[in-house]
Write a protein that holds these residues in place. Structure first.
Motif, PDB file in Angstrom:
ATOM      1  N   LEU A 175       0.858  -1.179   0.000  1.00 51.06           N
ATOM      2  CA  LEU A 175       0.000   0.000   0.000  1.00 51.06           C
ATOM      3  C   LEU A 175       0.897   1.231   0.000  1.00 51.06           C
ATOM      4  O   LEU A 175       1.641   1.474   0.951  1.00 51.06           O
ATOM      5  N   ASN A 176       0.836   1.977  -1.083  1.00 54.91           N
ATOM      6  CA  ASN A 176       1.720   3.119  -1.275  1.00 54.91           C
ATOM      7  C   ASN A 176       0.989   4.430  -0.997  1.00 54.91           C
ATOM      8  O   ASN A 176      -0.119   4.655  -1.490  1.00 54.91           O
ATOM      9  N   ASN A 177       1.617   5.283  -0.197  1.00 56.79           N
ATOM     10  CA  ASN A 177       1.076   6.599   0.113  1.00 56.79           C
ATOM     11  C   ASN A 177       1.242   7.496  -1.113  1.00 56.79           C
ATOM     12  O   ASN A 177       2.360   7.709  -1.582  1.00 56.79           O
ATOM     13  N   VAL A 178       0.139   8.005  -1.653  1.00 61.62           N
ATOM     14  CA  VAL A 178       0.191   8.810  -2.872  1.00 61.62           C
ATOM     15  C   VAL A 178       0.911  10.135  -2.638  1.00 61.62           C
ATOM     16  O   VAL A 178       1.586  10.655  -3.528  1.00 61.62           O
ATOM     17  N   ARG A 179       0.815  10.681  -1.447  1.00 63.74           N
ATOM     18  CA  ARG A 179       1.409  11.983  -1.171  1.00 63.74           C
ATOM     19  C   ARG A 179       2.937  11.937  -1.144  1.00 63.74           C
ATOM     20  O   ARG A 179       3.604  12.775  -1.728  1.00 63.74           O
ATOM     21  N   ASN A 180       3.473  10.930  -0.461  1.00 64.70           N
ATOM     22  CA  ASN A 180       4.932  10.914  -0.294  1.00 64.70           C
ATOM     23  C   ASN A 180       5.613   9.663  -0.847  1.00 64.70           C
ATOM     24  O   ASN A 180       6.833   9.552  -0.799  1.00 64.70           O
ATOM     25  N   GLY A 181       4.837   8.704  -1.374  1.00 62.41           N
ATOM     26  CA  GLY A 181       5.418   7.513  -1.974  1.00 62.41           C
ATOM     27  C   GLY A 181       5.851   6.445  -0.991  1.00 62.41           C
ATOM     28  O   GLY A 181       6.378   5.403  -1.405  1.00 62.41           O
ATOM     29  N   LEU A 182       5.657   6.651   0.301  1.00 62.67           N
ATOM     30  CA  LEU A 182       6.066   5.673   1.294  1.00 62.67           C
ATOM     31  C   LEU A 182       5.170   4.437   1.255  1.00 62.67           C
ATOM     32  O   LEU A 182       3.973   4.527   0.958  1.00 62.67           O
ATOM     33  N   ILE A 183       5.765   3.290   1.552  1.00 59.89           N
ATOM     34  CA  ILE A 183       4.991   2.057   1.690  1.00 59.89           C
ATOM     35  C   ILE A 183       4.438   2.018   3.114  1.00 59.89           C
ATOM     36  O   ILE A 183       5.184   1.859   4.074  1.00 59.89           O
ATOM     37  N   GLU A 184       3.137   2.181   3.255  1.00 55.21           N
ATOM     38  CA  GLU A 184       2.499   2.230   4.571  1.00 55.21           C
ATOM     39  C   GLU A 184       2.196   0.841   5.123  1.00 55.21           C
ATOM     40  O   GLU A 184       1.998   0.673   6.325  1.00 55.21           O
ATOM     41  N   TRP A 185       2.129  -0.151   4.223  1.00 45.95           N
ATOM     42  CA  TRP A 185       1.819  -1.523   4.647  1.00 45.95           C
ATOM     43  C   TRP A 185       2.247  -2.473   3.540  1.00 45.95           C
ATOM     44  O   TRP A 185       2.197  -2.132   2.348  1.00 45.95           O
ATOM     45  N   THR A 186       2.676  -3.645   3.923  1.00 43.14           N
ATOM     46  CA  THR A 186       2.966  -4.700   2.948  1.00 43.14           C
ATOM     47  C   THR A 186       2.821  -6.047   3.625  1.00 43.14           C
ATOM     48  O   THR A 186       3.059  -6.185   4.836  1.00 43.14           O
ATOM     49  N   ASP A 187       2.397  -7.029   2.870  1.00 42.28           N
ATOM     50  CA  ASP A 187       2.241  -8.376   3.404  1.00 42.28           C
ATOM     51  C   ASP A 187       2.262  -9.355   2.231  1.00 42.28           C
ATOM     52  O   ASP A 187       2.194  -8.944   1.065  1.00 42.28           O
ATOM     53  N   GLU A 188       2.347 -10.634   2.554  1.00 43.79           N
ATOM     54  CA  GLU A 188       2.354 -11.645   1.508  1.00 43.79           C
ATOM     55  C   GLU A 188       1.508 -12.840   1.918  1.00 43.79           C
ATOM     56  O   GLU A 188       1.324 -13.112   3.106  1.00 43.79           O
ATOM     57  N   LYS A 189       0.994 -13.524   0.922  1.00 41.57           N
ATOM     58  CA  LYS A 189       0.232 -14.745   1.135  1.00 41.57           C
ATOM     59  C   LYS A 189       0.917 -15.856   0.356  1.00 41.57           C
ATOM     60  O   LYS A 189       1.144 -15.737  -0.844  1.00 41.57           O
ATOM     61  N   GLN A 190       1.239 -16.951   1.065  1.00 41.10           N
ATOM     62  CA  GLN A 190       1.891 -18.086   0.438  1.00 41.10           C
ATOM     63  C   GLN A 190       0.910 -19.251   0.326  1.00 41.10           C
ATOM     64  O   GLN A 190       0.151 -19.532   1.260  1.00 41.10           O
ATOM     65  N   ILE A 191       0.933 -19.905  -0.814  1.00 45.23           N
ATOM     66  CA  ILE A 191       0.092 -21.081  -1.052  1.00 45.23           C
ATOM     67  C   ILE A 191       0.983 -22.176  -1.620  1.00 45.23           C
ATOM     68  O   ILE A 191       1.697 -21.955  -2.601  1.00 45.23           O
ATOM     69  N   ARG A 192       0.941 -23.339  -1.000  1.00 43.21           N
ATOM     70  CA  ARG A 192       1.766 -24.469  -1.447  1.00 43.21           C
ATOM     71  C   ARG A 192       0.868 -25.682  -1.642  1.00 43.21           C
ATOM     72  O   ARG A 192       0.146 -26.086  -0.730  1.00 43.21           O
TER      73      ARG A 192
END
Length: 202
Positions: A175-192
């Motif tokens: 999730l990228n902040n449009v104002r300053n470009g910072l990544i406010e959140w990130t996560d991943e989902k793994q499926i095997r």
């Protein structure tokens, strides 16, 4: 026995077999629970899509950054480009729509649809063409500004050894902040998933 008689009998038997076990069509079906896990092939399926969307929506809504939001000023999110880095043809538009729906159901975000923006822009042009009452026509300049854009990438690793096949998917979202470009959140989902090759008999 007459050779011609033998050939005729063989031909009749073949035709009879073709009639009984010949081409078939799906003529009767039943409704199934869309949440039922059923893997008919080793490809990306609808259950994988649902698992990813659920994980991303829950993770984002429960993250410290967005756990406490003002109901009068919800964060405005646009689900942007989701990249397919696998070797499969995967409908990333459907995946984006599923994530967008899951986010909306949390009640913690206001959503803007990217495709709808273009449709609205076309409608502005039509309403400004003179066909619409000028006192009722809508025009550009009144839309809300997006606060965050979600981007993502779906990758896969496939391993085959003998009769065993392992398929691994990893969806990473940001999730990228449009104002300053910072990544406010990130996560991943793994499926095997593991599959075993078996002989198919007739």
């Amino acid at each position: 026995m007459n050779t011609r008689l033998i050939v005729s009998a063989s031909l009749a038997a073949m035709l009879s077999a073709c009639y009984v076990g010949g081409p078939r069509a799906y003529t009767r079906g039943t409704y199934e629970d869309p949440n039922t896990i059923e893997m008919l092939s080793d490809e990306f399926n609808e259950n994988d899509l649902q698992l990813i969307a659920k994980k991303m929506a829950e993770s984002l809504s429960n993250s410290p950054r967005f756990a406490q939001t003002d109901p009068q000023r919800l964060p405005i999110v646009l689900v942007g480009k989701l990249k397919n880095s696998t070797s499969e043809h995967i409908d990333m538009r459907s995946l984006g729509d599923k994530i967008q729906t899951a986010l909306a159901q949390t009640g913690r975000f206001a959503l803007v649809d990217q495709q709808a923006r273009w449709d609205i822009a076309e409608e502005y042009e039509y309403q400004g063409s003179g066909y619409v009452d000028p006192n009722q026509a809508k025009g550009p300049g009144q839309q809300v500004s997006v606060d965050f854009i979600m981007t993502g990438d779906l990758a896969s690793i496939i391993q085959e050894v003998g009769n065993d096949k392992l398929v691994y998917y990893k969806m990473t979202a940001k999730l990228n902040n449009v104002r300053n470009g910072l990544i406010e959140w990130t996560d991943e989902k793994q499926i095997r998933k593991k599959f075993e090759r078996r002989a198919v008999g007739w």
